[in-house]
Motif scaffolding. Structure first.
Motif, PDB file in Angstrom:
ATOM      1  N   VAL A 111       0.844  -1.197   0.000  1.00 45.82           N
ATOM      2  CA  VAL A 111       0.000   0.000   0.000  1.00 45.82           C
ATOM      3  C   VAL A 111       0.875   1.241   0.000  1.00 45.82           C
ATOM      4  CG1 VAL A 111      -1.979  -1.031   1.167  1.00 45.82           C
ATOM      5  CG2 VAL A 111      -0.164  -0.021   2.516  1.00 45.82           C
ATOM      6  N   THR A 112       0.294   2.327  -0.441  1.00 44.70           N
ATOM      7  CA  THR A 112       0.968   3.621  -0.382  1.00 44.70           C
ATOM      8  C   THR A 112       0.569   4.285   0.923  1.00 44.70           C
ATOM      9  OG1 THR A 112       0.750   3.791  -2.769  1.00 44.70           O
ATOM     10  CG2 THR A 112       1.305   5.804  -1.576  1.00 44.70           C
ATOM     11  N   SER A 130       7.235   8.797   4.549  1.00 45.23           N
ATOM     12  CA  SER A 130       7.028   7.371   4.314  1.00 45.23           C
ATOM     13  C   SER A 130       7.719   6.475   5.320  1.00 45.23           C
ATOM     14  CB  SER A 130       7.535   7.031   2.921  1.00 45.23           C
ATOM     15  OG  SER A 130       8.909   7.350   2.845  1.00 45.23           O
ATOM     16  N   TYR A 131       8.192   7.043   6.429  1.00 45.98           N
ATOM     17  CA  TYR A 131       8.929   6.237   7.392  1.00 45.98           C
ATOM     18  C   TYR A 131       8.008   5.621   8.435  1.00 45.98           C
ATOM     19  CZ  TYR A 131      12.722   8.802   5.263  1.00 45.98           C
ATOM     20  OH  TYR A 131      13.581   9.349   4.360  1.00 45.98           O
ATOM     21  N   ASN A 132       8.351   4.421   8.866  1.00 44.08           N
ATOM     22  CA  ASN A 132       7.515   3.703   9.830  1.00 44.08           C
ATOM     23  C   ASN A 132       7.905   4.095  11.267  1.00 44.08           C
ATOM     24  OD1 ASN A 132       5.562   1.882  10.601  1.00 44.08           O
ATOM     25  ND2 ASN A 132       7.003   0.175  10.713  1.00 44.08           N
ATOM     26  N   THR A 133       7.644   5.341  11.598  1.00 44.80           N
ATOM     27  CA  THR A 133       8.001   5.850  12.925  1.00 44.80           C
ATOM     28  C   THR A 133       6.900   5.535  13.927  1.00 44.80           C
ATOM     29  OG1 THR A 133       7.012   7.985  12.442  1.00 44.80           O
ATOM     30  CG2 THR A 133       9.361   7.740  11.956  1.00 44.80           C
ATOM     31  N   SER A 162       4.881   7.490  15.420  1.00 44.84           N
ATOM     32  CA  SER A 162       3.653   8.246  15.201  1.00 44.84           C
ATOM     33  C   SER A 162       3.023   7.965  13.842  1.00 44.84           C
ATOM     34  CB  SER A 162       3.937   9.739  15.323  1.00 44.84           C
ATOM     35  OG  SER A 162       4.875  10.122  14.345  1.00 44.84           O
ATOM     36  N   ALA A 163       3.676   7.187  12.999  1.00 45.06           N
ATOM     37  CA  ALA A 163       3.168   6.950  11.648  1.00 45.06           C
ATOM     38  C   ALA A 163       2.983   5.471  11.345  1.00 45.06           C
ATOM     39  CB  ALA A 163       4.110   7.584  10.627  1.00 45.06           C
ATOM     40  N   ARG A 164       2.563   4.691  12.329  1.00 43.11           N
ATOM     41  CA  ARG A 164       2.346   3.254  12.113  1.00 43.11           C
ATOM     42  C   ARG A 164       1.081   3.054  11.273  1.00 43.11           C
ATOM     43  NH1 ARG A 164       6.890   1.487  13.543  1.00 43.11           N
ATOM     44  NH2 ARG A 164       7.516   1.500  15.714  1.00 43.11           N
ATOM     45  N   ILE A 165       1.101   2.044  10.399  1.00 40.84           N
ATOM     46  CA  ILE A 165      -0.095   1.729   9.616  1.00 40.84           C
ATOM     47  C   ILE A 165      -0.398   0.242   9.685  1.00 40.84           C
ATOM     48  CG2 ILE A 165       0.172   3.631   7.966  1.00 40.84           C
ATOM     49  CD1 ILE A 165       1.040   1.350   5.942  1.00 40.84           C
ATOM     50  N   ARG A 166      -1.657  -0.082   9.435  1.00 45.21           N
ATOM     51  CA  ARG A 166      -2.101  -1.462   9.331  1.00 45.21           C
ATOM     52  C   ARG A 166      -2.701  -1.602   7.938  1.00 45.21           C
ATOM     53  NH1 ARG A 166      -5.572  -1.506  13.432  1.00 45.21           N
ATOM     54  NH2 ARG A 166      -4.117  -2.473  14.883  1.00 45.21           N
ATOM     55  N   GLN A 195      -4.303   1.884   6.921  1.00 46.90           N
ATOM     56  CA  GLN A 195      -5.103   2.450   8.011  1.00 46.90           C
ATOM     57  C   GLN A 195      -4.147   2.877   9.122  1.00 46.90           C
ATOM     58  OE1 GLN A 195      -7.552  -0.230  10.474  1.00 46.90           O
ATOM     59  NE2 GLN A 195      -9.286   1.012   9.827  1.00 46.90           N
ATOM     60  N   LYS A 196      -4.230   4.146   9.520  1.00 41.50           N
ATOM     61  CA  LYS A 196      -3.307   4.668  10.529  1.00 41.50           C
ATOM     62  C   LYS A 196      -3.679   4.115  11.898  1.00 41.50           C
ATOM     63  CE  LYS A 196      -0.832   8.833  11.616  1.00 41.50           C
ATOM     64  NZ  LYS A 196      -1.011   9.556  12.834  1.00 41.50           N
ATOM     65  N   ILE A 197      -2.674   3.691  12.657  1.00 42.81           N
ATOM     66  CA  ILE A 197      -2.894   3.163  14.003  1.00 42.81           C
ATOM     67  C   ILE A 197      -2.641   4.285  14.994  1.00 42.81           C
ATOM     68  CG2 ILE A 197      -2.113   1.495  15.718  1.00 42.81           C
ATOM     69  CD1 ILE A 197      -1.146  -0.237  13.362  1.00 42.81           C
ATOM     70  N   LYS A 198      -3.626   4.543  15.850  1.00 46.18           N
ATOM     71  CA  LYS A 198      -3.466   5.583  16.866  1.00 46.18           C
ATOM     72  C   LYS A 198      -2.572   5.079  17.981  1.00 46.18           C
ATOM     73  CE  LYS A 198      -7.866   7.991  16.408  1.00 46.18           C
ATOM     74  NZ  LYS A 198      -9.142   8.280  17.067  1.00 46.18           N
ATOM     75  N   LYS A 199      -1.786   5.987  18.547  1.00 45.94           N
ATOM     76  CA  LYS A 199      -0.934   5.618  19.671  1.00 45.94           C
ATOM     77  C   LYS A 199      -1.798   5.458  20.915  1.00 45.94           C
ATOM     78  CE  LYS A 199       2.382   8.853  19.421  1.00 45.94           C
ATOM     79  NZ  LYS A 199       3.644   9.503  19.788  1.00 45.94           N
ATOM     80  N   THR A 200      -1.498   4.465  21.726  1.00 46.90           N
ATOM     81  CA  THR A 200      -2.237   4.259  22.969  1.00 46.90           C
ATOM     82  C   THR A 200      -1.495   4.938  24.114  1.00 46.90           C
ATOM     83  OG1 THR A 200      -1.086   2.171  23.322  1.00 46.90           O
ATOM     84  CG2 THR A 200      -3.238   2.062  22.246  1.00 46.90           C
ATOM     85  N   THR A 201      -2.258   5.324  25.134  1.00 44.88           N
ATOM     86  CA  THR A 201      -1.652   5.985  26.291  1.00 44.88           C
ATOM     87  C   THR A 201      -1.619   5.023  27.475  1.00 44.88           C
ATOM     88  OG1 THR A 201      -3.763   6.834  27.077  1.00 44.88           O
ATOM     89  CG2 THR A 201      -2.537   8.225  25.556  1.00 44.88           C
ATOM     90  N   LYS A 202      -0.846   5.380  28.485  1.00 45.46           N
ATOM     91  CA  LYS A 202      -0.782   4.563  29.694  1.00 45.46           C
ATOM     92  C   LYS A 202      -2.039   4.740  30.527  1.00 45.46           C
ATOM     93  CE  LYS A 202       3.181   4.257  31.947  1.00 45.46           C
ATOM     94  NZ  LYS A 202       4.376   4.736  32.663  1.00 45.46           N
TER      95      LYS A 202
END
Length: 113
Positions: free
Chosen positions: A6-7, A13-16, A18-22, A34-41
């Motif tokens: 996928v694009t 385009s880096y898998n950092t 804050s920029a994780r995708i599924r 699909q962007k994955i939201k960061k989870t909090t503690k």
């Protein structure tokens, strides 16, 4: 197996962190990012630092939009301290008062003699 390349959406385009995708498959059969939201503690107990049960792990900014019943639990020190720590505080305060009463009683008995 189908091609699931996928694009990435967004500027870089880096898998950092804050920029994780599924990669998901759409009903039309295409693959999309699909962007994955960061989870909090989530909120923590002020005394023992464990996660508070019954309160959602949201971002700090998201709490202002949520209902009050979702941010707290209906108890003394509701959204700040866990139940065990509140119980310990109550017991500690009660025992201190009892200790003061016993000291006063012993002082009175000593003065009578």
């Amino acid at each position: 197996m189908a091609d699931n390349r996928v694009t990435r959406a967004g500027r870089h385009s880096y898998n950092t962190k804050s920029a994780r995708i599924r990669t998901i498959r759409t009903p039309g059969g295409k693959y999309a990012a699909q962007k994955i939201k960061k989870t909090t503690k989530g909120p923590r107990c002020s005394d023992c630092k464990t996660a508070l049960p019954g309160i959602k792990h949201l971002k700090s900014s998201a709490y202002k939009n949520s209902k009050k019943r979702e941010r707290t639990v209906s108890r003394a020190y509701g959204g700040a301290t866990c139940a065990n720590c509140v119980k310990m505080r109550i017991v500690r305060a009660f025992l201190l008062e009892e200790q003061k009463a016993v000291k006063k009683l012993l002082a009175e008995r000593a003065s009578k003699k």
